[in-house]
Design a protein around this motif. Sequence first.
Motif, PDB file in Angstrom:
ATOM      1  N   CYS A 114     -16.220  55.359  19.706  1.00 30.23           N
ATOM      2  CA  CYS A 114     -15.307  55.513  20.836  1.00 30.23           C
ATOM      3  C   CYS A 114     -16.048  56.184  21.985  1.00 30.23           C
ATOM      4  CB  CYS A 114     -14.097  56.351  20.410  1.00 30.23           C
ATOM      5  SG  CYS A 114     -12.869  56.619  21.720  1.00 30.23           S
TER       6      CYS A 114
ATOM      7  N   CYS B 280     -15.256  58.682  23.490  1.00 33.92           N
ATOM      8  CA  CYS B 280     -15.171  60.140  23.375  1.00 33.92           C
ATOM      9  C   CYS B 280     -16.272  60.715  22.501  1.00 33.92           C
ATOM     10  CB  CYS B 280     -13.803  60.551  22.825  1.00 33.92           C
ATOM     11  SG  CYS B 280     -13.575  60.252  21.062  1.00 33.92           S
TER      12      CYS B 280
ATOM     13  N   CYS C  91     -11.034  55.743  16.752  1.00 30.69           N
ATOM     14  CA  CYS C  91      -9.871  56.295  17.450  1.00 30.69           C
ATOM     15  C   CYS C  91      -8.851  55.194  17.743  1.00 30.69           C
ATOM     16  CB  CYS C  91     -10.290  56.932  18.771  1.00 30.69           C
ATOM     17  SG  CYS C  91     -11.403  58.347  18.613  1.00 30.69           S
TER      18      CYS C  91
ATOM     19  N   GLU D 203      -7.664  54.405  20.490  1.00 34.75           N
ATOM     20  CA  GLU D 203      -8.079  53.705  21.697  1.00 34.75           C
ATOM     21  C   GLU D 203      -9.058  52.576  21.417  1.00 34.75           C
ATOM     22  OE1 GLU D 203     -10.448  55.275  25.539  1.00 34.75           O
ATOM     23  OE2 GLU D 203      -8.430  56.107  25.337  1.00 34.75           O
TER      24      GLU D 203
ATOM     25  N   GLY E  10      -1.049  56.445  15.026  1.00 30.96           N
ATOM     26  CA  GLY E  10      -1.068  57.602  15.911  1.00 30.96           C
ATOM     27  C   GLY E  10       0.331  58.118  16.206  1.00 30.96           C
TER      28      GLY E  10
ATOM     29  N   SER F   7     -16.424  60.004  19.119  1.00 28.36           N
ATOM     30  CA  SER F   7     -15.972  59.921  17.739  1.00 28.36           C
ATOM     31  C   SER F   7     -15.976  58.458  17.287  1.00 28.36           C
ATOM     32  CB  SER F   7     -14.580  60.537  17.605  1.00 28.36           C
ATOM     33  OG  SER F   7     -14.201  60.637  16.249  1.00 28.36           O
TER      34      SER F   7
ATOM     35  N   HIS G  61      -7.142  59.458  21.012  1.00 26.61           N
ATOM     36  CA  HIS G  61      -8.330  59.907  20.291  1.00 26.61           C
ATOM     37  C   HIS G  61      -7.989  60.519  18.936  1.00 26.61           C
ATOM     38  CE1 HIS G  61     -10.758  58.670  23.598  1.00 26.61           C
ATOM     39  NE2 HIS G  61      -9.901  59.262  24.415  1.00 26.61           N
ATOM     40  N   VAL G  62      -6.825  60.137  18.417  1.00 31.90           N
ATOM     41  CA  VAL G  62      -6.526  60.392  17.011  1.00 31.90           C
ATOM     42  C   VAL G  62      -7.320  59.377  16.190  1.00 31.90           C
ATOM     43  CG1 VAL G  62      -4.735  60.267  15.234  1.00 31.90           C
ATOM     44  CG2 VAL G  62      -4.236  61.318  17.447  1.00 31.90           C
ATOM     45  N   VAL G  63      -8.070  59.841  15.212  1.00 33.97           N
ATOM     46  CA  VAL G  63      -8.885  58.946  14.388  1.00 33.97           C
ATOM     47  C   VAL G  63      -7.999  58.276  13.347  1.00 33.97           C
ATOM     48  CG1 VAL G  63     -10.800  58.808  12.756  1.00 33.97           C
ATOM     49  CG2 VAL G  63     -10.963  60.322  14.747  1.00 33.97           C
TER      50      VAL G  63
END
Length: 323
Positions: free
Chosen positions: A173, A175, A180, A182, A235, A177, A163-165
């Motif tokens: 995403c 999450c 990410c 993912e 990431g 956001s 979940h690092v953008v």
Amino acid sequence: MSDEAATVLGIDIGGTKMAAAIVSADGEILTKDLIRTPPGGADQVFAALAELIRRVQGDLHPAAVGIGSAGPLDQQHGLVSPVNIAGWRNFPLVDRVRALVGDVPVTLGVDGHCFALGEYWTGAGRNVDTLLGIVVSTGVGAGIVVDGKPLLGQSGNAAHLGHVVVDLDGEPCACGSYGCVETYASGPRMVARAKRRGWRSHEDVDAAVLSADAAAGDEIALAIFDDGAQALAAGIVATAVTVDLTTVVIGGGVAKAGPVLFDPVQRWVKRLAQLPFVTDLTVEPAQLDNAGLLGAARLGWDSLQAPMGARVAGVPTEVNALS
């Protein structure tokens, strides 16, 4: 030391499967079993886990339990709310497991942390002090081991690399956001993006088929893997320059694609890692099939070594009577 005192119970919980094992002090798996994670409510899911634990435990009484679970979680209170297990929201997993196995230390950790710890203990990271472990599967999880200990963070949810953008204008995403890691690198999201580009758009296929087509030279499949690799590399490098590490281990179902994934990841890492202290960043495949399960067991072993009142992976080993 008796046989009972010489073992711990490791538990690995994910949205697809749950696994449990009795593990010795040197990381040997003595007994192991797994089941598919059932749908349903909180008690239905736990009932399946409880039956799995009973089968694996048998007549043994392990000295401690370590649990790796999909997150997010609340380590201080032993609660889990896995994104991919809808029936568990603030579920008191630690208390429920302790009630099942007896009054022994029960330590909870994020599944990505346990993967990294398992590879550090007996796998690809056993000759280094600090590493980043990444699981690329239905999601992208991660964990960091620093000087032999998992880096937990304030809430125990550190290293959610998935979940690092990496794209401010990217896709939504799960999450909440956008853009990410993912959304580009997880198996289902890569398949969905490939289908939108016309790859096997009317077939029921998965990431294994996508990787096979990429290995065979399919242009769309190769492009999708390159996009996912670029996101992973971004990431990885962001984490490396933050934590100052040089060893990265990648496992999970998508990592079984082999060179189709690792070649572009290494190429992008080399391109993005320009600061002098990360130019030697290495990325290699995981060596263990059960890294998450072994890492969970290692949490259990570490809890037995902690002094009274110490916090092991965010869970007190003994509550101070004055608190």
